[in-house]
Design a protein around this motif. Structure first.
Motif, PDB file in Angstrom:
ATOM      1  N   VAL A   1       7.730 -14.268  -5.657  1.00 41.02           N
ATOM      2  CA  VAL A   1       6.608 -13.049  -5.954  1.00 41.02           C
ATOM      3  C   VAL A   1       6.999 -12.646  -7.551  1.00 41.02           C
ATOM      4  N   THR A   2       5.863 -12.341  -8.210  1.00 40.92           N
ATOM      5  CA  THR A   2       5.902 -12.084  -9.399  1.00 40.92           C
ATOM      6  C   THR A   2       5.502 -10.606  -9.764  1.00 40.92           C
ATOM      7  N   GLY A   3       6.035  -9.819 -10.568  1.00 37.60           N
ATOM      8  CA  GLY A   3       5.844  -8.278 -11.042  1.00 37.60           C
ATOM      9  C   GLY A   3       6.770  -7.564 -11.219  1.00 37.60           C
ATOM     10  N   TRP A   4       6.653  -6.312 -10.870  1.00 30.33           N
ATOM     11  CA  TRP A   4       7.833  -5.223 -11.036  1.00 30.33           C
ATOM     12  C   TRP A   4       8.220  -4.869  -9.807  1.00 30.33           C
ATOM     13  N   PHE A   5       9.712  -4.341  -9.669  1.00 29.17           N
ATOM     14  CA  PHE A   5      10.290  -4.434  -8.401  1.00 29.17           C
ATOM     15  C   PHE A   5      10.931  -2.974  -8.451  1.00 29.17           C
ATOM     16  N   THR A   6      10.949  -2.266  -7.278  1.00 29.30           N
ATOM     17  CA  THR A   6      11.259  -0.914  -7.311  1.00 29.30           C
ATOM     18  C   THR A   6      12.841  -0.890  -7.435  1.00 29.30           C
ATOM     19  N   GLU A   7      13.787  -1.747  -7.180  1.00 29.73           N
ATOM     20  CA  GLU A   7      15.094  -1.894  -7.268  1.00 29.73           C
ATOM     21  C   GLU A   7      15.435  -2.235  -8.748  1.00 29.73           C
ATOM     22  N   ASP A   8      14.776  -2.258  -9.746  1.00 27.04           N
ATOM     23  CA  ASP A   8      14.909  -2.535 -11.007  1.00 27.04           C
ATOM     24  C   ASP A   8      14.388  -1.113 -11.799  1.00 27.04           C
ATOM     25  N   PHE A   9      13.879  -0.085 -11.196  1.00 24.70           N
ATOM     26  CA  PHE A   9      13.625   1.221 -11.691  1.00 24.70           C
ATOM     27  C   PHE A   9      14.443   2.327 -10.924  1.00 24.70           C
ATOM     28  N   THR A  10      15.023   3.328 -11.890  1.00 19.78           N
ATOM     29  CA  THR A  10      15.620   4.499 -11.143  1.00 19.78           C
ATOM     30  C   THR A  10      14.330   5.260 -10.828  1.00 19.78           C
ATOM     31  N   LEU A  11      14.881   6.154  -9.920  1.00 19.17           N
ATOM     32  CA  LEU A  11      13.680   7.142  -9.282  1.00 19.17           C
ATOM     33  C   LEU A  11      12.997   7.704 -10.122  1.00 19.17           C
ATOM     34  N   ALA A  12      13.955   8.402 -11.483  1.00 20.85           N
ATOM     35  CA  ALA A  12      13.078   9.302 -12.484  1.00 20.85           C
ATOM     36  C   ALA A  12      12.178   8.428 -13.100  1.00 20.85           C
ATOM     37  N   GLU A  13      12.493   7.002 -13.313  1.00 25.20           N
ATOM     38  CA  GLU A  13      11.430   6.205 -13.860  1.00 25.20           C
ATOM     39  C   GLU A  13      10.049   6.056 -13.099  1.00 25.20           C
ATOM     40  N   LEU A  14      10.520   5.730 -11.705  1.00 27.53           N
ATOM     41  CA  LEU A  14       9.355   5.582 -10.916  1.00 27.53           C
ATOM     42  C   LEU A  14       8.407   6.820 -10.772  1.00 27.53           C
ATOM     43  N   LYS A  15       8.987   7.946 -10.986  1.00 26.83           N
ATOM     44  CA  LYS A  15       8.347   9.251 -10.972  1.00 26.83           C
ATOM     45  C   LYS A  15       7.086   9.483 -12.115  1.00 26.83           C
ATOM     46  N   THR A  16       7.362   8.410 -13.118  1.00 26.70           N
ATOM     47  CA  THR A  16       6.352   8.351 -14.409  1.00 26.70           C
ATOM     48  C   THR A  16       5.340   7.537 -13.984  1.00 26.70           C
ATOM     49  N   LEU A  17       5.227   6.926 -12.831  1.00 22.14           N
ATOM     50  CA  LEU A  17       4.059   5.794 -12.556  1.00 22.14           C
ATOM     51  C   LEU A  17       3.086   6.705 -11.823  1.00 22.14           C
ATOM     52  N   ARG A  18       2.115   6.319 -11.541  1.00 18.90           N
ATOM     53  CA  ARG A  18       1.059   6.930 -10.606  1.00 18.90           C
ATOM     54  C   ARG A  18       0.241   5.738  -9.756  1.00 18.90           C
ATOM     55  N   ALA A  19      -0.011   6.223  -8.634  1.00 23.02           N
ATOM     56  CA  ALA A  19      -0.592   5.382  -7.379  1.00 23.02           C
ATOM     57  C   ALA A  19      -1.891   4.943  -7.876  1.00 23.02           C
ATOM     58  N   LYS A  20      -2.172   3.663  -7.468  1.00 26.89           N
ATOM     59  CA  LYS A  20      -3.581   3.224  -7.537  1.00 26.89           C
ATOM     60  C   LYS A  20      -3.882   2.454  -6.167  1.00 26.89           C
ATOM     61  N   GLU A  21      -5.258   2.416  -5.975  1.00 31.23           N
ATOM     62  CA  GLU A  21      -5.521   1.951  -4.917  1.00 31.23           C
ATOM     63  C   GLU A  21      -5.412   0.357  -4.696  1.00 31.23           C
ATOM     64  N   ARG A  22      -4.806  -0.418  -3.393  1.00 31.74           N
ATOM     65  CA  ARG A  22      -4.641  -1.567  -3.440  1.00 31.74           C
ATOM     66  C   ARG A  22      -5.789  -2.539  -3.418  1.00 31.74           C
ATOM     67  N   LEU A  23      -6.884  -1.883  -2.732  1.00 31.04           N
ATOM     68  CA  LEU A  23      -8.173  -2.850  -2.321  1.00 31.04           C
ATOM     69  C   LEU A  23      -9.316  -2.031  -2.923  1.00 31.04           C
ATOM     70  N   PRO A  24      -9.499  -2.075  -4.191  1.00 32.14           N
ATOM     71  CA  PRO A  24     -10.506  -1.607  -5.164  1.00 32.14           C
ATOM     72  C   PRO A  24     -11.806  -2.148  -4.770  1.00 32.14           C
ATOM     73  N   GLU A  25     -11.864  -3.390  -4.437  1.00 35.78           N
ATOM     74  CA  GLU A  25     -13.104  -3.775  -4.250  1.00 35.78           C
ATOM     75  C   GLU A  25     -13.743  -3.297  -2.776  1.00 35.78           C
ATOM     76  N   LEU A  26     -12.964  -2.700  -2.009  1.00 35.70           N
ATOM     77  CA  LEU A  26     -13.480  -2.313  -0.837  1.00 35.70           C
ATOM     78  C   LEU A  26     -13.520  -0.668  -0.939  1.00 35.70           C
ATOM     79  N   ARG A  27     -12.476  -0.151  -1.485  1.00 36.43           N
ATOM     80  CA  ARG A  27     -12.259   1.409  -1.386  1.00 36.43           C
ATOM     81  C   ARG A  27     -12.383   2.147  -2.652  1.00 36.43           C
ATOM     82  N   GLY A  28     -12.582   1.526  -3.891  1.00 33.18           N
ATOM     83  CA  GLY A  28     -12.950   2.128  -5.067  1.00 33.18           C
ATOM     84  C   GLY A  28     -11.653   2.573  -5.643  1.00 33.18           C
TER      85      GLY A  28
END
Length: 371
Positions: A108-135
């Motif tokens: 699996v290629t990407g960014w992984f939660t175990e490489d981030f502190t909670l404080a760092e994760l809190k700087t991110l924002r959620a996005k839709e997993r299925l944008p082609e269906l749900r916008g």
């Protein structure tokens, strides 16, 4: 539109009317509606706003999938790879953390939660997993919540609404996290014990692995009657992550045989298969005949909590679709499909649209089969 979604909607012969069969009784006192990652058809999955919508729409319980941060905090993401559900790729300060890892035998290629502190994760924002269906209208608005925050939020909602709201946390990739020095089971039990709400409200811990559920059963004993265990079931040919890591041979297909179900009943209260294992679709996407799985599980002393009913055309049996667009949501398509599955005696189900799930359950007794 993705090629897979387009392929799923290719023209095919019309389906026959689903065969009527006598409704079977559920083992549970009442069938429960679980908000799958919240109300993920309507809000980005695992955002507090998604859980809020699920609760407002009548879910009996909400489902936080759990992974861990580098500093050992349980947070809600469907996977530890977060490129698909957050804006991490837009943060240049984290560009160097993109990597490839082996998770349950898959690269699996990407960014992984175990490489981030909670404080760092809190700087991110959620996005839709299925944008082609749900916008993407809700992208960028919500943080990644911790389990502590989810429990506190649920407790407040329960108090405000005067009804109990359950939690169905899933431990994701437990063996993988433990190998990286981040044992999840102990952390989960500590958080549940730390909140007055989860010391008495219904909690159902779920996992696709086996060893963690066995260990939890031994740890919990009879001292925590509000906590139940759900053995999730993946594709028949696959192996649980801990079995795979140990070089074992046990497959999910073997687990669903009568002898396998009796073994699961030694440590779990329910199984969680894909609903296609209960009533499969045929090659044209039409409903087939029920399998004996629900009856076999009930005979072994297990409830059956299926996943995941979704409202869009592409996820529905052909009998319940409207038009040719994968993203179309038929007015009562998912409700009608769930009602058909309720006839098998399932005891609970996960859905991306808890309002539709609620309507399906509350629509009244199932009609007897017509001869």
């Amino acid at each position: 539109m993705s090629p897979l979604l387009a392929l799923a909607m290719l023209a095919a012969p019309a389906c026959p009317v689903p065969a009527a069969f006598p409704p079977e009784p559920a083992r549970a006192a009442r069938v429960l509606v679980y908000g799958h990652r919240g109300a993920s058809a309507l809000r980005p999955e695992h955002a507090l706003a998604s859980y809020a919508k699920a609760i407002a729409d009548g879910a009996d319980a909400i489902e936080p999938d759990l992974v861990m941060t580098r500093d050992g905090v349980l947070v809600a993401r469907h996977e530890n790879e977060i490129g698909g559900t957050t804006d991490v790729a837009a943060h240049p300060e984290f560009a160097g953390r993109r990597t490839t890892k082996i998770i349950d035998g898959e690269a699996v290629t990407g960014w992984f939660t175990e490489d981030f502190t909670l404080a760092e994760l809190k700087t991110l924002r959620a996005k839709e997993r299925l944008p082609e269906l749900r916008g993407t209208a809700w992208d960028g608005q919500f943080q990644v919540p911790t389990l502590d925050e989810i429990i506190a939020f649920t407790a407040a909602e329960a108090a405000a609404r005067g009804r109990t709201i359950g939690l169905v946390p899933e431990l994701k990739h437990s063996t993988y996290f433990r190998a990286h020095g981040l044992p999840m089971e102990e952390a989960l039990l500590a958080v549940l014990q730390a909140h007055a709400y989860t010391r008495q409200a219904p909690v159902e811990i779920q996992s696709f692995e086996i060893g963690n559920l066995r260990a939890l059963r031994q740890t919990l004993g009879q001292a925590h009657p509000n906590i139940r265990l759900l053995q999730l079931i993946d594709d028949p040919e696959l192996k649980p992550g801990d079995v795979l890591a140990a070089g074992g041979a046990l497959t999910y297909a073997q687990m669903l045989a009568p002898v396998g179900l009796r073994e699961i009943a030694r440590y779990a209260d329910a199984i969680g298969p894909d609903y296609h294992a209960v009533i499969p679709f045929d090659a044209n996407g039409c409903l087939g005949a029920p399998t004996p799985l629900v009856r076999d599980a009930h005979a072994a002393g297990l409830e059956v909590h299926v996943y995941t009913f979704r409202p869009e055309n592409v996820f529905l049996a052909r009998q319940f679709r409207e038009g040719d667009s994968p993203a179309t949501i038929p007015a009562n398509g998912m409700v009608r499909q769930i009602r058909h599955y309720l006839r098998t005696g399932i005891d609970a189900f996960f859905t991306d649209d808890p309002a539709g799930g609620r309507r399906a359950v509350d629509a009244g007794p199932l009609s007897p089969a017509k001869r």
